[in-house]
Scaffold this motif. Structure first.
Motif, short mmCIF file in Angstrom:
data_model
loop_
_atom_site.label_atom_id
_atom_site.label_comp_id
_atom_site.label_asym_id
_atom_site.label_seq_id
_atom_site.Cartn_x
_atom_site.Cartn_y
_atom_site.Cartn_z
N CYS A 99 19.09 71.05 64.86
CA CYS A 99 17.82 71.68 64.49
C CYS A 99 17.68 71.65 62.98
O CYS A 99 18.64 71.94 62.26
N CYS A 103 15.46 78.27 59.81
CA CYS A 103 15.21 79.72 59.80
C CYS A 103 16.35 80.41 59.03
O CYS A 103 17.53 80.11 59.26
N CYS A 106 19.40 82.29 60.89
CA CYS A 106 20.05 81.56 61.98
C CYS A 106 21.24 80.75 61.51
O CYS A 106 21.17 80.06 60.50
N PHE A 108 22.80 79.20 64.28
CA PHE A 108 22.96 78.39 65.51
C PHE A 108 22.22 77.08 65.30
O PHE A 108 21.25 76.77 65.94
N LYS A 109 22.66 76.32 64.33
CA LYS A 109 21.96 75.08 64.05
C LYS A 109 22.86 74.18 63.21
O LYS A 109 23.73 74.64 62.50
S1 SF4 Z 1 17.84 76.98 66.26
FE1 SF4 Z 1 17.80 78.40 64.51
S2 SF4 Z 1 16.83 77.20 62.85
FE2 SF4 Z 1 16.34 76.17 64.80
S3 SF4 Z 1 14.34 77.04 65.43
FE3 SF4 Z 1 15.96 78.23 66.45
S4 SF4 Z 1 16.28 79.99 65.10
FE4 SF4 Z 1 15.21 78.41 63.87
#
Ligand code: SF4
Length: 447
Positions: A99, A103, A106, A108-109
């Motif tokens: 991703c 954000c 976050c 988790f990417k």
């Molecule tokens: S994975 Fe993380 S960076 Fe990607 S859209 Fe979702 S919250 Fe946002």
């Protein structure tokens, strides 16, 4: 983007003050707000602000007033749903961490280039790998698979969508990556096991943000996207990616995500497709109490319109290992967590269930939330990657035995439920195992 280091912010992040237009002031008093809550009146945004702050006339949280708010919410919970506490036998099967939306809350990417080389950070599951994960969980008695993923540049709704975006900047062909995640429809089919003729698991997947990704580059409606996913086996939709439904906050923490109206449109589309949803709030970062109250109002209005939301899930921001954490944002205080749960219960008079997330709060505070207005305690979560990667340290699995013993010791009634709450069973074992799924015969999920 709003300057994160300017002025005037919530109690959750005192050192980080932002220049928001929405300010924490009201035209009412704490006493009036509490009286309205006790009477069961539909609360206004100003009243919610008074309750969340324990009064804008005082600095910080007033301990006595806070206890009054929590008691009022606990009384309301008892009137609405009684003393039962529900939970579900579920597994997380997240398809990919690829991703580049960026954000700030976050971790988790992983940047998509990581997925173009062997041994790069993060993971992507092929359709076949998802099928295997879910089938193994189904054999153990799990009956819900929850799937939330990053926005992988090659993930498309289906082959028709692939044709529409091929050759555009909004799409990267899967052969450029080590692993091919397939399409949303194929992943859903594999997770529900519709394709192989097996008994279906309940698939809870495709957030509003993912639905936006699944229609990028087309003028397809959200209803159309969700109808196609429902045909593939999607059962319900997680109302995550909501964060705070006020655009000035979204611009500060997730400027590349869909805006408030986009999120609401996607949720309406899911409801129009006949799918039940949940709704969430992710709080305790740069927002103030008026933002939290406005968020609650948007969720309540949406529920008045759709009647599709089965539960509301307050998610306390976990700051470790996130860009916001690196900038000094440390998350909500315990008092803010308690008040968020309580005011959610009092404000959302049209949503029956309020969830306490042990992943976000941990066992002790998570259980405490069940005395502040919450009545659902999430699920077993055979695996959980998202919070762990953000620095959460509350583990990966809770057994039916743990649920039964924890809840009984609090004088509450443990109840296993289906995702949409339509099926419920009091857990009075031992042995303590799920009974509502295709292979759920009361055997504990793990030895
Ligand atoms: S994975 Fe993380 S960076 Fe990607 S859209 Fe979702 S919250 Fe946002």
């Amino acid at each position: 983007m709003t300057d994160l280091f300017a002025s005037d912010v919530s109690s959750s992040s005192l050192s980080l003050e932002t220049e928001f237009e929405e300010k924490v002031y009201t035209d009412t008093s704490f006493e009036n707000a509490l009286e309205a809550a006790r009477s069961g009146d539909r609360l206004t945004v100003d009243e919610a602000v008074e309750l969340l702050t324990t009064g804008t006339d005082t600095e910080g949280v007033d301990a006595e007033r806070k206890e009054e708010v929590l008691r009022t919410a606990d009384d309301r919970r008892r009137k609405v749903v009684g003393d039962e506490v529900t939970f579900v036998a579920n597994i997380n099967n997240n398809v990919t961490t690829a991703c580049d939306v960026g954000c700030l809350f976050c971790n988790f990417k992983d940047a998509p280039p990581e997925f173009k080389k062997e041994g790069g950070n993060g993971f992507t599951k092929t359709v076949e790998e998802s099928r295997r994960v879910v089938e193994e969980a189904r054999e153990r008695g799990v009956y819900e698979v929850c799937s939330v993923s990053g926005l992988h540049p090659s993930l498309v709704l289906d082959e028709e969508h692939r044709e529409a975006v091929e050759g555009t900047s909004r799409y990267t062909p899967p052969d450029e990556f080590v692993k091919n995640p397939g399409t949303y429809a194929a992943q859903i089919r594999a997770m529900s096991s519709v394709e192989d003729g097996g008994e279906s698991l309940h698939v809870h997947a495709v957030t509003p943000e993912e639905a936006a990704h699944a229609r990028r580059g087309t003028d397809r409606s959200y209803r159309d996207v969700y109808e196609r996913l429902a045909d593939a086996g999607l059962d319900t939709v997680p109302g995550t990616a909501a964060e705070i439904l006020v655009d000035e906050v979204r611009e500060a923490i997730c400027p590349n995500k869909i805006d408030t109206d986009g999120w609401l449109d996607a949720m309406r589309g899911a409801a129009e497709a006949g799918l039940k949803t949940t709704a969430t709030v992710m709080y305790g970062h740069v927002e103030n109490e008026r933002h939290r109250a406005l968020h609650l109002e948007r969720v309540r209005d949406l529920q008045d319109e759709t009647d599709a939301i089965t539960e509301f899930v307050p998610l306390s921001f976990v700051h470790e290992n996130t860009p916001l954490g690196d900038r000094g944002v440390t998350g909500a205080s315990r008092a803010e967590d308690e008040l968020m749960i309580a005011v959610s219960r009092l404000f959302l008079d049209n949503i029956e269930n309020v969830q306490s997330s042990w992943v976000k709060y941990g066992d002790e505070l998570g259980a405490r939330m069940l005395e502040c207005g919450a009545n659902d305690f999430m699920g077993t979560l055979l695996s959980e990657e998202i919070t762990k990667r953000a620095g959460g340290d509350h583990g990966e699995f809770r057994s039916f035995e743990w649920y039964a013993e924890t809840l009984r010791s609090m004088g509450r009634v443990p109840v296993e439920r289906s995702t949409d709450y339509t099926e419920q069973r009091v857990v009075d074992g031992p042995p303590y195992g799920p009974t509502l799924g295709p292979h759920a015969d009361g055997t504990p999920l793990l030895d």
